[in-house]
Design a protein around this motif. Structure first.
Motif, short mmCIF file in Angstrom:
data_model
loop_
_atom_site.label_atom_id
_atom_site.label_comp_id
_atom_site.label_asym_id
_atom_site.label_seq_id
_atom_site.Cartn_x
_atom_site.Cartn_y
_atom_site.Cartn_z
N LEU A 330 -14.31 87.71 -133.85
CA LEU A 330 -14.06 88.30 -132.54
C LEU A 330 -12.66 88.90 -132.48
O LEU A 330 -12.46 90.00 -131.95
CB LEU A 330 -14.23 87.25 -131.44
N ALA A 331 -11.69 88.18 -133.01
CA ALA A 331 -10.32 88.69 -133.01
C ALA A 331 -10.21 89.91 -133.91
O ALA A 331 -9.55 90.91 -133.55
CB ALA A 331 -9.36 87.59 -133.46
N GLU A 332 -10.84 89.87 -135.08
CA GLU A 332 -10.83 91.03 -135.96
C GLU A 332 -11.43 92.24 -135.27
O GLU A 332 -10.90 93.37 -135.38
CB GLU A 332 -11.62 90.72 -137.24
N ASP A 333 -12.52 92.04 -134.54
CA ASP A 333 -13.18 93.15 -133.86
C ASP A 333 -12.24 93.86 -132.90
O ASP A 333 -12.31 95.08 -132.74
CB ASP A 333 -14.41 92.62 -133.12
N PHE A 334 -11.36 93.10 -132.24
CA PHE A 334 -10.44 93.74 -131.30
C PHE A 334 -9.52 94.71 -132.04
O PHE A 334 -9.35 95.86 -131.61
CB PHE A 334 -9.60 92.69 -130.57
N ASN A 388 -7.37 77.82 -128.92
CA ASN A 388 -7.54 78.19 -130.32
C ASN A 388 -7.97 79.63 -130.46
O ASN A 388 -7.55 80.34 -131.38
CB ASN A 388 -8.56 77.28 -130.99
N LEU A 389 -8.82 80.11 -129.56
CA LEU A 389 -9.25 81.51 -129.61
C LEU A 389 -8.06 82.44 -129.47
O LEU A 389 -7.90 83.39 -130.24
CB LEU A 389 -10.28 81.79 -128.52
N PHE A 390 -7.18 82.16 -128.51
CA PHE A 390 -6.00 82.99 -128.31
C PHE A 390 -5.05 82.88 -129.50
O PHE A 390 -4.40 83.86 -129.88
CB PHE A 390 -5.29 82.61 -127.02
N THR A 391 -4.98 81.69 -130.10
CA THR A 391 -4.11 81.52 -131.27
C THR A 391 -4.60 82.38 -132.43
O THR A 391 -3.78 82.93 -133.19
CB THR A 391 -4.07 80.04 -131.68
#
Length: 624
Positions: A330-334, A388-391
């Motif tokens: 998800l973070a990579e997708d951003f 953790n998601l934000f980290t």
């Protein structure tokens, strides 16, 4: 006189000065090769002896540093992800060899002091001398001792456990942190808080000796102490940097003070006047975090309007069984949505995303640039929680910075300054608005209106604003320790003096110099400078404002998300590609149009909450 020094060669010669790990557009345009970019920057000179000396320096050091870079990174990675006696030895020896090579390169670089050089040449020479956060004494035995101390302190922290009743009762940091975040039982919180601080007193003697050895190394570079060395890396006079930090703090302190007053009142209602007296510092164990650095976990106690704009992101993630890999995707997708490249396959094969069951690891999240090219990794024990998601977004900010400047000479493979590096991923998290979470399926129907806005801003402020004084005082304590202003016999007392003065918190039980509470925070035994995080929490709002303007967003900054906007991504990627090749003021101007750090965007972002807090706090005994 001007010397003809090949900066491309100098840059390669100091490759190991770049960080191995960081504790934090349109498709990239084609990059010029370092030699093409730098070879002609220094005009020819009649002083060919200087040119020959520089080439000899490069020839002797370039090969050795190229050989040791990956070895040093691999040894550090092995020890962080597999803590035992063998990896500790290997890591200590690799660190020792690096410190010796670094010391030799610094001595050679000092030969060019007083020589008139072109600006980029002088920047490269200074980076060789000042690029390290751990300067080593020019003595083999002391270098070995320093390396072994660093390895020992990190290992002690990473494997630390509280075992009040034998091995069966042991709890590590992750377990104790869950208690701090979820429990509302005063005594249970106190037990977890005290328990983790049993791991740090054994570190104290090592830390005192580390300071002595590090200061000796700093003096060999011409600095009074390590703190002065650290403050030299900001493209401004060392004496001015502390004042710059104070200026930024003065911009944000009023907002923190209002938030503190409100939060203290809510804790008083929850735990009673006797435990949280009005007008006094807040007990440190009641704020939902092991170090009281962020307060987001007690949002349930601080929620302004009950049931309005509820965002149970952690609950939704756990219900949907989010995996560590999916959260990272998800973070990579951003970042990819901004036009940046996908992560290399090696990232997914070599990163540590889940805590192993069969060995001790350092779970503290970090990003790693192993080879200066494509071997990038994160090390993190990911749990399905909002924090953790934000980290993960934060750590991938480091990773994309690495990938953006990977074609620069390694001497310039750093952030414009260290606060820039920490700010990138946090800037992206500002775009994780309630509307964005709804797109991810982590939020229900969105509510609008003033009450929903205040709740949303309160949730964010408990992390972003609450952190600011902690981000400032960590290094303020170390600068005092390094300079000798804080003597070893006063380590703990000075720590709590600063925490009370700036954060308005106090230890929940009596502390003494038998304790070493600073050592219970990773960045102290890990020797990671911390002012970078304070600066990043200011810069991320400054960056976000510029990126939202580039995206053509019109409206309040707190409503802006740059997800999917290639124009904003191109502007950010262009800045990332510059690394530290130019003064940070130039990078700042290219991104924001400003040449100084400024907290006005942060203050404007939270102005609705600030106005609400001032009204809500009327009649309360604020301050401490």
């Amino acid at each position: 006189m001007k010397t003809r020094i090949t900066i491309a060669a100098l840059a390669l010669a100091v490759c190991a000065t770049a960080s191995i790990s960081t504790e934090s557009a349109s498709q990239p345009e084609a990059n010029a090769q370092p030699e093409e970019m730098l070879m002609t920057l220094i005009p020819p000179s009649a002083e060919e002896s200087w040119h020959r000396a520089a080439e000899e320096f490069v020839g002797q050091t370039n090969r050795k540093f190229d050989e040791i870079r990956l070895e040093r990174a691999a040894a550090a990675w092995a020890h962080a992800t597999y803590i035992n006696q063998d990896t500790a030895l290997l890591n200590a020896r690799a660190q020792e060899r690096w410190l010796k090579l670094q010391s030799g390169a610094v001595e050679e670089a000092k030969r060019y002091d007083g020589i008139e050089l072109e600006p980029l040449a002088r920047r490269a020479i200074n980076s060789i001398k000042w690029g390290a956060t751990l300067p080593a004494p020019d003595n083999d035995a002391k270098r070995r001792e320093l390396s072994e101390i660093m390895t020992r302190m990190k290992g002690a922290y990473g494997s630390g456990k509280h075992c009040p009743e034998g091995p069966e009762s042991c709890r590590d940091l992750e377990t104790l942190s869950k208690v701090m975040a979820s429990s509302r039982d005063h005594d249970e919180l106190l037990d977890a808080w005290r328990g983790w601080r049993t791991i740090s007193p054994p570190i104290r003697a090592d830390y005192q000796r580390f300071v002595e050895l590090g200061n000796e190394g700093a003096r060999s570079l011409g600095f009074n102490d390590m703190g002065e060395l650290w403050r030299s890396g900001y493209d401004m006079p060392v004496a001015d940097f502390s004042g710059e930090v104070e200026r930024l703090w003065s911009q944000v302190a009023p907002l923190y003070e209002e938030l503190h007053c409100y939060t203290a009142d809510k804790l008083r209602q929850a735990y009673g006047e006797q435990r949280v007296p009005a007008g006094e510092p807040i007990p440190a164990h009641l704020l939902g975090n092991m170090w009281s650095q962020t307060w987001g976990e007690i949002y349930d106690l601080a929620e302004p309007y009950a049931g309005i704009a509820e965002l149970n992101v952690t609950g939704a993630m756990q219900e949907q069984e989010y995996s560590a890999a999916y959260m990272t995707e998800l973070a990579e997708d951003f970042f990819v949505s901004l036009g940046m490249p996908e992560l290399p396959d090696s990232f997914w094969k070599r990163s540590l995303l889940v805590k192993p069951r069969d060995r001790e690891v350092v779970c503290h999240a970090s990003a790693w640039h192993m080879d200066g090219k494509d071997d990038v990794r994160i090390k993190m024990c990911i749990e399905p929680t909002q924090e953790n998601l934000f980290t993960i977004y934060h750590e991938l900010g480091h990773i994309y910075y690495y990938l953006a400047y990977r074609d620069l000479p390694v001497i310039f493979q750093r952030g414009a300054h260290d606060g820039f590096h920490e700010a990138v991923g946090d800037t992206v998290t500002l775009s994780i608005t309630p509307a964005f979470l709804k797109k991810l399926g982590l939020a229900e129907e969105l509510e609008s209106g003033h009450e929903a806005l205040i709740n949303t801003q309160m949730r964010l402020a408990l992390d972003k604003i609450a952190f600011l004084p902690f981000g400032k005082l960590m290094d303020q304590w170390r600068w005092g320790v390094f300079s000798g202003e804080i003597a070893p016999q006063d380590y703990n007392a000075a720590w709590w003096d600063l925490r009370t003065r700036y954060q308005g918190i106090r230890p929940p039980v009596e502390r003494s110099e038998a304790d070493f509470d600073p050592g219970a925070k990773y960045h102290i035994p890990g020797n990671t400078p911390y002012t970078r995080y304070f600066l990043a929490f200011v810069l991320q709002f400054q960056f976000q404002k510029a990126l939202c303007e580039a995206a053509g967003f019109e409206g309040p900054l707190h409503e802006c998300s740059i997800y999917g906007n290639k124009e904003a991504g191109a502007l950010l990627w262009k800045m990332l590609r510059q690394g530290s090749k130019e003064p940070w003021q130039d990078s700042m101007q290219a991104l924001t149009g400003q040449r100084e750090m400024d907290a006005s965007a942060l203050v404007a972002y939270f102005q609705p909450l600030m106005d609400w807090l001032k009204t809500e706090n009327q009649g309360l005994a604020c301050g401490w």
